[in-house]
Design a protein around this motif. Structure first.
Motif, mmCIF file in Angstrom:
data_model
loop_
_atom_site.group_PDB
_atom_site.id
_atom_site.type_symbol
_atom_site.label_atom_id
_atom_site.label_comp_id
_atom_site.label_asym_id
_atom_site.label_seq_id
_atom_site.Cartn_x
_atom_site.Cartn_y
_atom_site.Cartn_z
ATOM 1 N N ASP A 159 0.837 -1.216 0.000
ATOM 2 C CA ASP A 159 0.000 0.000 0.000
ATOM 3 C C ASP A 159 0.867 1.260 0.000
ATOM 4 O O ASP A 159 0.595 2.217 -0.731
ATOM 5 C CB ASP A 159 -0.913 0.004 1.217
ATOM 6 N N SER A 160 1.919 1.247 0.821
ATOM 7 C CA SER A 160 2.790 2.420 0.911
ATOM 8 C C SER A 160 3.554 2.649 -0.388
ATOM 9 O O SER A 160 3.651 3.782 -0.877
ATOM 10 C CB SER A 160 3.764 2.243 2.080
ATOM 11 N N MET A 161 4.099 1.581 -0.975
ATOM 12 C CA MET A 161 4.871 1.708 -2.213
ATOM 13 C C MET A 161 4.001 2.197 -3.366
ATOM 14 O O MET A 161 4.375 3.115 -4.102
ATOM 15 C CB MET A 161 5.521 0.369 -2.557
ATOM 16 N N LEU A 162 2.832 1.589 -3.528
ATOM 17 C CA LEU A 162 1.968 1.961 -4.649
ATOM 18 C C LEU A 162 1.457 3.388 -4.500
ATOM 19 O O LEU A 162 1.371 4.126 -5.485
ATOM 20 C CB LEU A 162 0.802 0.978 -4.748
ATOM 21 N N SER A 163 1.117 3.790 -3.267
ATOM 22 C CA SER A 163 0.639 5.164 -3.064
ATOM 23 C C SER A 163 1.727 6.175 -3.383
ATOM 24 O O SER A 163 1.480 7.187 -4.054
ATOM 25 C CB SER A 163 0.169 5.337 -1.617
ATOM 26 N N SER A 164 2.949 5.895 -2.915
ATOM 27 C CA SER A 164 4.055 6.808 -3.167
ATOM 28 C C SER A 164 4.367 6.902 -4.662
ATOM 29 O O SER A 164 4.562 8.000 -5.199
ATOM 30 C CB SER A 164 5.290 6.348 -2.395
ATOM 31 N N ASP A 211 2.473 -3.182 -13.419
ATOM 32 C CA ASP A 211 1.153 -2.718 -13.873
ATOM 33 C C ASP A 211 0.983 -1.217 -13.652
ATOM 34 O O ASP A 211 0.332 -0.539 -14.456
ATOM 35 C CB ASP A 211 0.054 -3.477 -13.127
ATOM 36 N N LEU A 212 1.573 -0.702 -12.566
ATOM 37 C CA LEU A 212 1.446 0.726 -12.283
ATOM 38 C C LEU A 212 2.354 1.569 -13.165
ATOM 39 O O LEU A 212 1.954 2.647 -13.633
ATOM 40 C CB LEU A 212 1.755 0.983 -10.812
ATOM 41 N N LEU A 213 3.555 1.083 -13.424
ATOM 42 C CA LEU A 213 4.551 1.891 -14.124
ATOM 43 C C LEU A 213 4.518 1.735 -15.637
ATOM 44 O O LEU A 213 5.040 2.589 -16.360
ATOM 45 C CB LEU A 213 5.956 1.524 -13.617
ATOM 46 N N MET A 214 3.938 0.646 -16.124
ATOM 47 C CA MET A 214 3.972 0.383 -17.565
ATOM 48 C C MET A 214 3.025 1.321 -18.304
ATOM 49 O O MET A 214 1.827 1.391 -17.984
ATOM 50 C CB MET A 214 3.570 -1.071 -17.822
ATOM 51 N N GLU A 223 -2.056 -10.376 -25.316
ATOM 52 C CA GLU A 223 -0.827 -11.165 -25.388
ATOM 53 C C GLU A 223 0.406 -10.269 -25.432
ATOM 54 O O GLU A 223 1.402 -10.515 -24.730
ATOM 55 C CB GLU A 223 -0.849 -12.082 -26.618
ATOM 56 N N GLU A 224 0.343 -9.220 -26.234
ATOM 57 C CA GLU A 224 1.474 -8.299 -26.328
ATOM 58 C C GLU A 224 1.704 -7.560 -25.008
ATOM 59 O O GLU A 224 2.848 -7.370 -24.583
ATOM 60 C CB GLU A 224 1.233 -7.298 -27.469
ATOM 61 N N ARG A 225 0.619 -7.166 -24.360
ATOM 62 C CA ARG A 225 0.761 -6.485 -23.077
ATOM 63 C C ARG A 225 1.346 -7.426 -22.028
ATOM 64 O O ARG A 225 2.160 -7.015 -21.189
ATOM 65 C CB ARG A 225 -0.594 -5.946 -22.604
#
Length: 493
Positions: A159-164, A211-214, A223-225
């Motif tokens: 939670d902390s990493m994704l929020s930051s 998933d967050l950074l891509m 398939e490509e994703r």
């Protein structure tokens, strides 16, 4: 038959392969209730198991609010555990630990039943709760505590990493390597506390980060994703390993890290039954109730964990001696980890739960503790009380005063007015009329009982080191944060 043979052949001597055999087990006063229930398992391959299970349920249930016979046996066995010193206090354990070791212990009361599975293959019911092998007392093993707390801490970490990362990404940052450098320290601190990530955990964390950074690509097929995500996950994994090596968290010839936490077993004082009745999808009625042995709501147990500081992250130490570097590294380690540990404990006990069926609310405890918990640090902290928050909250402070740390000397006593003036001048501040009025307000509060309320949960016990007390689990993170501030201010020597 000799006494030795009798002990060895107890099941053969008192085998309950008939109704009379069940009665002979229950009538034998030489066998305690725990042994009697264990021996009833010999009826499992016979038609008498229904009778044996009925006797088992009778022994488990209390009549008219009285303590059941099985609970009385558990109490006797727990008394033996205490006499043998198998439930040691953290204050005793700290005596043989290195400097800046920290211990947390408290006695809790279950709000919802605790479910687990015993490793005994032969039991009168199919779902027995886990018990200590010798004393047959329901308990939680240290390894179970570590896994449960590790899982709760991992939820907080993610939670902390994704929020930051989300906030930094939306602010305009685009280079994922620069973004991850800002959160790798949190991930590494989690690893030092709980040990190395396993493959499943590492893949899960890296997958969420990918998933967050891509960046999104229009008209991209699933398939490509997926392929692009797998490549980014591998790059993220390699980048994190490089960070660990660069910060000396990981060496090439060391494959694992066990973590800084060491847990104690928890023994409960009661045992009970829980029944679940799965309903069919068509008729919506239950047809086959399942009997579960459990530790019931209201049972108490003691949680104890020991923290041994690591010596990582000591950078830019200048001309400090080796001993001073080692001491400062341990102090920084405690300051970095104690609040995160306290928050994970609060999350585990009051929200996530421990044991089986936690998604249904099982394995949670009451916020109010049975008796005040203790957070003890093995360090000489001359001004440890000055930097700590009030045990019962900040509302007890005089109006307009957020903290009284500046008003206390290194021994935790209120400074004189002249001493407070000297303190401010040494700190580059002016002792003006407003500060004089503030000091006199604090002195009036201190002399009217504020000192007792402030220090009653902050005392040195027989360990000779600071012991901080808390009456609610929700107070633990605040107490830990106060200790962190004391460590950052150099309150240890």
């Amino acid at each position: 038959m000799t006494e030795k043979q009798l002990r060895r052949e107890m099941f053969a001597e008192y085998g309950a392969f008939s109704a009379r055999g069940v009665e002979s087990i229950l009538e034998n006063k030489d066998l305690n209730e725990l042994t009697q229930l264990q021996m009833l398992s010999s009826t499992l391959p016979t038609q008498h198991k229904v009778l044996a299970r009925a006797q088992y349920q009778k022994a488990m249930l209390s009549m008219a609010g009285q303590v059941s016979s099985i609970d009385s046996s558990i109490k006797r066995e727990r008394d033996r555990l205490n006499k043998l010193g198998l439930e040691p206090s953290i204050l005793e354990s700290l005596k043989i630990m290195p400097a800046y070791s920290l211990g947390i212990e408290f006695t809790f009361k279950l709000e919802r039943p605790y479910l687990s599975r015993d490793d005994d293959p032969l039991h009168i019911i199919d779902n027995p709760v886990r018990k200590e092998k010798v004393f047959k007392v329901p308990y939680i093993a240290p390894t179970t505590w570590k896994g449960s707390l590790r899982s709760a801490a991992l939820q907080l970490l993610i939670d902390s990493m994704l929020s930051s990362l989300y906030l930094r990404k939306t602010s305009g940052s685009t280079d994922w390597r620069e973004l991850l450098e800002t959160v790798w320290g949190k991930r590494a601190a989690w690893m030092l506390l709980y040990g190395n990530e396993n493959r499943v955990q590492a893949d899960f964390i890296n997958g969420l980060l990918a998933d967050l950074l891509m960046p999104d690509v229009p008209a991209e097929s699933p398939e490509e994703r997926g392929k692009r995500s797998a490549m980014l996950q591998q790059e993220i994994s390699d980048h994190y390993i490089e960070f660990l090596k660069r910060k000396n968290y990981r060496a090439e010839n060391i494959e694992g890290h066990r973590g800084s936490l060491h847990f104690f077993s928890t023994f409960f004082d009661r045992i009970g039954l829980e029944i679940i009745n799965p309903h069919g999808r068509e008729k919506r009625v239950g047809t086959n109730p399942i009997l579960l042995e459990c530790v019931p709501a209201g049972a108490t147990g003691r949680f104890s964990v020991m923290y041994l500081p690591s010596a990582h992250c000591m950078e830019d130490h200048g001309a400090m001696t080796e001993a001073a570097i080692h001491d400062a590294s341990r102090r920084r380690s405690v300051a970095r980890d104690v609040t995160a540990l306290a928050e994970a404990i609060l999350r585990l006990f009051t929200s996530s739960g421990f044991g089986a069926k936690t998604s249904s609310g099982y394995g949670t405890v009451e916020d109010e503790l049975v008796e005040p918990g203790r957070l003890a640090l093995k360090a000489d902290m001359p001004n440890w009380a000055a930097a700590l928050p009030l045990p019962d909250g900040s509302n007890d402070l005089p109006p307009g005063v957020d903290s009284i740390s500046d008003f206390l000397d290194t021994e935790g006593n209120l400074r004189s007015e002249e001493g407070y003036k000297t303190f401010l001048e040494n700190d580059g501040q002016i002792f003006n009329r407003k500060r004089r009025q503030l000091y006199r307000k604090v002195r009036m509060w201190w002399e009217s009982g504020g000192s007792d309320r402030y220090l009653r949960n902050c005392r040195r016990e027989d360990s000779g080191h600071p012991v901080l007390r808390f009456s609610k689990l929700s107070d633990l993170p605040r107490i830990a944060q106060g200790l962190t501030e004391a460590l950052h201010q150099g309150g240890c020597r």
